[in-house]
Structure formats: C-alpha cells, structure tokens
Design an enzyme around this catalytic site. Structure first.
Site, PDB file in Angstrom:
ATOM      1  N   THR A  33       0.833  -1.210   0.000  1.00 40.40           N
ATOM      2  CA  THR A  33       0.000   0.000   0.000  1.00 40.40           C
ATOM      3  C   THR A  33       0.865   1.257   0.000  1.00 40.40           C
ATOM      4  O   THR A  33       2.044   1.227   0.377  1.00 40.40           O
ATOM      5  CB  THR A  33      -0.926   0.037   1.235  1.00 40.40           C
ATOM      6  OG1 THR A  33      -0.128   0.248   2.406  1.00 40.40           O
ATOM      7  CG2 THR A  33      -1.720  -1.248   1.372  1.00 40.40           C
ATOM      8  N   ASP A  54      -3.204   5.829   3.088  1.00 43.51           N
ATOM      9  CA  ASP A  54      -2.479   6.908   3.762  1.00 43.51           C
ATOM     10  C   ASP A  54      -2.595   6.601   5.247  1.00 43.51           C
ATOM     11  O   ASP A  54      -3.721   6.477   5.766  1.00 43.51           O
ATOM     12  CB  ASP A  54      -3.134   8.254   3.403  1.00 43.51           C
ATOM     13  CG  ASP A  54      -2.357   9.434   3.949  1.00 43.51           C
ATOM     14  OD1 ASP A  54      -1.878   9.345   5.097  1.00 43.51           O
ATOM     15  OD2 ASP A  54      -2.235  10.440   3.229  1.00 43.51           O
ATOM     16  N   TYR A 146      12.196  13.868  14.566  1.00 44.44           N
ATOM     17  CA  TYR A 146      12.214  12.484  14.048  1.00 44.44           C
ATOM     18  C   TYR A 146      12.478  11.492  15.193  1.00 44.44           C
ATOM     19  O   TYR A 146      11.745  10.500  15.344  1.00 44.44           O
ATOM     20  CB  TYR A 146      13.297  12.375  12.973  1.00 44.44           C
ATOM     21  CG  TYR A 146      13.435  11.001  12.358  1.00 44.44           C
ATOM     22  CD1 TYR A 146      12.372  10.420  11.671  1.00 44.44           C
ATOM     23  CD2 TYR A 146      14.623  10.291  12.456  1.00 44.44           C
ATOM     24  CE1 TYR A 146      12.501   9.158  11.087  1.00 44.44           C
ATOM     25  CE2 TYR A 146      14.763   9.033  11.866  1.00 44.44           C
ATOM     26  CZ  TYR A 146      13.701   8.468  11.186  1.00 44.44           C
ATOM     27  OH  TYR A 146      13.829   7.228  10.617  1.00 44.44           O
ATOM     28  N   LYS A 150      10.268   8.264  16.805  1.00 45.79           N
ATOM     29  CA  LYS A 150      10.761   6.879  16.847  1.00 45.79           C
ATOM     30  C   LYS A 150      10.876   6.354  18.290  1.00 45.79           C
ATOM     31  O   LYS A 150      10.649   5.178  18.537  1.00 45.79           O
ATOM     32  CB  LYS A 150      12.102   6.773  16.109  1.00 45.79           C
ATOM     33  CG  LYS A 150      11.995   7.050  14.600  1.00 45.79           C
ATOM     34  CD  LYS A 150      11.041   6.069  13.894  1.00 45.79           C
ATOM     35  CE  LYS A 150      11.066   6.204  12.376  1.00 45.79           C
ATOM     36  NZ  LYS A 150      10.170   5.258  11.700  1.00 45.79           N
ATOM     37  N   THR A 181      17.931   5.378   0.550  1.00 44.11           N
ATOM     38  CA  THR A 181      16.582   5.445  -0.046  1.00 44.11           C
ATOM     39  C   THR A 181      16.284   6.908  -0.393  1.00 44.11           C
ATOM     40  O   THR A 181      17.178   7.739  -0.385  1.00 44.11           O
ATOM     41  CB  THR A 181      15.510   4.957   0.960  1.00 44.11           C
ATOM     42  OG1 THR A 181      15.474   5.879   2.053  1.00 44.11           O
ATOM     43  CG2 THR A 181      15.781   3.565   1.482  1.00 44.11           C
TER      44      THR A 181
HETATM   45  N1  LIG Z   1      16.514   5.538   5.125  1.00 39.66           N
HETATM   46  C1  LIG Z   1      17.028   5.503   6.347  1.00 39.66           C
HETATM   47  O1  LIG Z   1      18.191   5.890   6.562  1.00 39.66           O
HETATM   48  C2  LIG Z   1      16.215   4.920   7.488  1.00 39.66           C
HETATM   49  C3  LIG Z   1      16.892   4.513   8.649  1.00 39.66           C
HETATM   50  C4  LIG Z   1      16.150   3.998   9.712  1.00 39.66           C
HETATM   51  C5  LIG Z   1      14.774   3.879   9.619  1.00 39.66           C
HETATM   52  N2  LIG Z   1      14.150   4.291   8.485  1.00 39.66           N
HETATM   53  C6  LIG Z   1      12.683   4.178   8.438  1.00 39.66           C
HETATM   54  O2  LIG Z   1      12.313   3.320   7.380  1.00 39.66           O
HETATM   55  C7  LIG Z   1      10.983   3.639   6.949  1.00 39.66           C
HETATM   56  C8  LIG Z   1      10.946   3.726   5.438  1.00 39.66           C
HETATM   57  O3  LIG Z   1      11.784   4.792   5.022  1.00 39.66           O
HETATM   58  P1  LIG Z   1      12.598   4.790   3.652  1.00 39.66           P
HETATM   59  O4  LIG Z   1      14.027   4.988   4.015  1.00 39.66           O
HETATM   60  O5  LIG Z   1      12.231   3.624   2.831  1.00 39.66           O
HETATM   61  O6  LIG Z   1      12.063   6.171   3.027  1.00 39.66           O
HETATM   62  P2  LIG Z   1      11.336   6.508   1.649  1.00 39.66           P
HETATM   63  O7  LIG Z   1      12.095   5.936   0.492  1.00 39.66           O
HETATM   64  O8  LIG Z   1      11.132   7.982   1.704  1.00 39.66           O
HETATM   65  O9  LIG Z   1       9.925   5.753   1.740  1.00 39.66           O
HETATM   66  C9  LIG Z   1       8.884   6.205   2.553  1.00 39.66           C
HETATM   67  C10 LIG Z   1       7.562   5.652   2.037  1.00 39.66           C
HETATM   68  O10 LIG Z   1       6.533   6.077   2.941  1.00 39.66           O
HETATM   69  C11 LIG Z   1       5.445   6.573   2.153  1.00 39.66           C
HETATM   70  N3  LIG Z   1       4.631   7.538   2.881  1.00 39.66           N
HETATM   71  C12 LIG Z   1       4.873   8.840   3.136  1.00 39.66           C
HETATM   72  N4  LIG Z   1       3.831   9.385   3.788  1.00 39.66           N
HETATM   73  C13 LIG Z   1       2.898   8.408   3.935  1.00 39.66           C
HETATM   74  C14 LIG Z   1       1.617   8.343   4.518  1.00 39.66           C
HETATM   75  N5  LIG Z   1       1.056   9.408   5.101  1.00 39.66           N
HETATM   76  N6  LIG Z   1       0.960   7.157   4.502  1.00 39.66           N
HETATM   77  C15 LIG Z   1       1.493   6.066   3.928  1.00 39.66           C
HETATM   78  N7  LIG Z   1       2.718   6.058   3.360  1.00 39.66           N
HETATM   79  C16 LIG Z   1       3.408   7.221   3.359  1.00 39.66           C
HETATM   80  C17 LIG Z   1       6.090   7.192   0.940  1.00 39.66           C
HETATM   81  O11 LIG Z   1       5.093   7.283  -0.069  1.00 39.66           O
HETATM   82  P3  LIG Z   1       5.167   8.337  -1.274  1.00 39.66           P
HETATM   83  O12 LIG Z   1       6.429   8.025  -2.024  1.00 39.66           O
HETATM   84  O13 LIG Z   1       3.927   8.063  -2.084  1.00 39.66           O
HETATM   85  O14 LIG Z   1       5.189   9.686  -0.625  1.00 39.66           O
HETATM   86  C18 LIG Z   1       7.175   6.172   0.642  1.00 39.66           C
HETATM   87  O15 LIG Z   1       6.678   5.110  -0.125  1.00 39.66           O
HETATM   88  C19 LIG Z   1      10.613   4.934   7.686  1.00 39.66           C
HETATM   89  O16 LIG Z   1       9.797   4.623   8.793  1.00 39.66           O
HETATM   90  C20 LIG Z   1      11.955   5.475   8.156  1.00 39.66           C
HETATM   91  O17 LIG Z   1      11.819   6.266   9.319  1.00 39.66           O
HETATM   92  C21 LIG Z   1      14.830   4.793   7.402  1.00 39.66           C
END
Ligand SMILES: NC(=O)c1ccc[n+]([C@@H]2O[C@H](COP(=O)([O-])OP(=O)(O)OC[C@H]3O[C@@H](n4cnc5c(N)ncnc54)[C@H](OP(=O)(O)O)[C@@H]3O)[C@@H](O)[C@H]2O)c1
Length: 277
Positions: A33, A54, A146, A150, A181
C-alpha cells in the site's frame, strides 16, 4: 496450506518497496500500500495486491484490512513501514510540523495496529513489525522531531508486545542505521518548513548537502541498501520466536555504546561536532 498474508505501508519507494518484493519472492500474499497507488504498478506486475493507504486515515487502514479478510480470511503480518524525517533544531520546528511527524510516523502505526489486532486475536496468531530506527534509542542534533517519533514507536511497541502475548501475537521493532533510499532527499526538503532564527548555524552547516552529502541523514558510515532491511523484516515475520528488536547495519555498535556511555559524554561529543563541523 494457503500462503500467509502481509499488509505493508509506504511501499512506493525505499524499504517498503524492497520489503514488498522480498515477501512476494518468499511466497507470501502481499498487500502493498501507499498514498499514491500509481507508485505501486511494478509491485502489482510482480504479483502483489496493491491499494491506496495513507496512514493518517483510519478509514484507509480499515478498508485494506476488510479487503484482505474478504479475499483471504486472515492477516498474518502487519509491517508498519511508513515514515519520514523532519529535520531542524527543536526551536525552529513549527509545532504543526511536529504534529504531522508524529501523525505519520507514530499515530499511523497505532491506526494500523488497531485495525488488524481484533482479527489477529481471533486467529490466535500473527506478527506485527514496527519500523523504528537507531534514533528510536538515541538522539542526534537537528533530528529531535524524528527521534521523538521513533522513541514513541519503541515505547508503544514494547508495551504492546506484553499486552498481546497471551493471544499468540509477536511484536517486533526494526532499528536500522542509515539506509540508502529517498529518505534523505525528503528529509532535506523539510528544512523549508522551519521557522528560521539566526541561532543555529551549526545545523545549516551539518545538513548542507553540498558540504556533507547527506552524511548525517542516510549516507553515513556503514549505510546499507533497503534490500538488507527487507531480508530482516521477512526473517522476523517468518520466525516462530522472533527477536524483540532487530538492529540492522553496522550502527548496532553505536546503539549498544549508547547504553554504557553516560549522557554527559554523549552531549560533549555532540557539542564538539557542532563546533568543528
Ligand atoms: N533511510 C534511512 O536511513 C532509514 C533509517 C532507519 C529507519 N528508516 C525508516 O524506514 C521507513 C521507510 O523509510 P525509507 O528509508 O524507505 O524512506 P522513503 O524511500 O522515503 O519511503 C517512505 C515511504 O513512505 C510513504 N509515505 C509517506 N507518507 C505516507 C503516509 N502518510 N501514509 C502512507 N505512506 C506514506 C512514501 O510514499 P510516497 O512516495 O507516495 O510519498 C514512501 O513510499 C521509515 O519509517 C523510516 O523512518 C529509514
């Protein structure tokens, strides 16, 4: 036996996208989703069921859960993946932006948990995997909003684990360090939301992409690819007895260091970073 089913949020890019693929390849029925269903076309072609969700909408969450129940009669795993990073010195983050950060990263998980739990309890089994971060157990200057979201995820997840244990439901936290990402790019965009003062020069130096290339966001030392995180999520979902938390990537050492290093030492190190970067 029918394939197990998993509901994943935020699959348009990054870790959510990689995890939907990993579950699909492992033989699960995947409900991938995102707020933007067009971002899910390739996952649909790969065999996932896709839907608009969402995480700020309880109605969206309930609709997808109902669809899964209608089509498969069960929900074996919820992977609460969605999240973004609001950057900024605490004083410069408008309260409305902090509210939005908590709404997406924290309350969003709660909405999904509430939508699946009645069914998981009835089944007498299931796994809930909540995405946190190493910032769910430590902090860093410029990432207070942030990290707050968390830390809240960690507290809710640890509490929930004990509360639903009697119903055969496992509850797990995922804690990656930096992952390559869209996260960093999006985090940098949130600087535009700040109510700037002239009090925090260090922040604008540390989070200047030209200067440090997202080093303090998602390109730091030892960053990993989203597929590595995806493997760990699938492992947690398939385990009979999952770990309570999975720290992913070499930043594990930093998290453990956080337990033994006094706060006063951590604050001094951050103070030096602010002065010399
Ligand atoms: N990247 C890192 O360094 C890192 C490290 C630790 C933890 N994390 C965690 O990993 C998770 C995924 O992050 P990611 O790195 O994969 O980032 P990402 O590439 O920015 O992906 C985030 C995803 O969440 C979606 N999203 C945004 N707002 C939303 C909403 N209101 N409802 C549903 N989906 C929504 C986005 O959709 P759209 O593209 O359609 O906006 C996108 O598909 C997050 O919880 C982040 O905090 C990331």
């Amino acid at each position: 036996m029918d394939s197990p089913t998993v509901l994943i949020t935020g699959c348009g890019t990054g870790i959510g996208h990689a995890t939907a693929r990993a579950f699909e390849e492992a033989g699960w029925e995947v409900y991938a989703t995102d707020p933007d269903p067009e971002a899910l076309t390739d996952l649909e072609e790969a065999g996932c069921t896709t839907a608009k969700l969402d995480v700020t909408s309880a109605e969206d969450a309930e609709a997808v859960v109902e669809a899964m129940l209608d089509e498969h009669g069960r929900i074996d795993c919820l992977y609460n993946n969605t999240g973004y990073g609001q950057l900024g010195p605490v004083e410069e983050v408008p309260t409305d932006e902090l509210r939005e950060q908590l709404d997406v990263n924290f309350l969003g998980q709660h909405r999904l948990v509430r939508a699946v739990l009645p069914h998981m309890r009835e089944q007498g089994e299931g796994t809930i995997v909540n995405m946190a971060s190493i910032y769910g157990r430590t902090v860093f200057p410029g990432q207070g909003a942030y990290a707050s979201s968390k830390w809240a995820v960690e507290a809710l997840t640890d509490t929930l684990r004990v509360e639903v244990d009697d119903y055969g439901i496992d509850v797990v936290t995922i804690e990656p360090g930096p992952v390559e990402t869209e996260f960093g790019e999006r985090a940098l965009e949130t600087k535009e939301d700040l109510e700037t003062t002239d009090a925090y020069d260090w922040f604008y130096r540390m989070y200047d992409e030209k200067r440090y290339d997202r080093r303090f966001i998602d390109r730091g030392i030892g960053y990993v690819q989203p597929e590595r995180v995806a493997e760990v999520v699938v492992e947690a979902a398939e385990s009979e007895d999952p770990q309570r938390r999975y720290v992913v990537g070499p930043w594990k050492a930093l998290v453990y260091l956080g337990y033994v290093v006094p706060d006063s030492v951590r604050d001094r190190v951050y103070g030096l970073l602010k002065r010399f970067l």
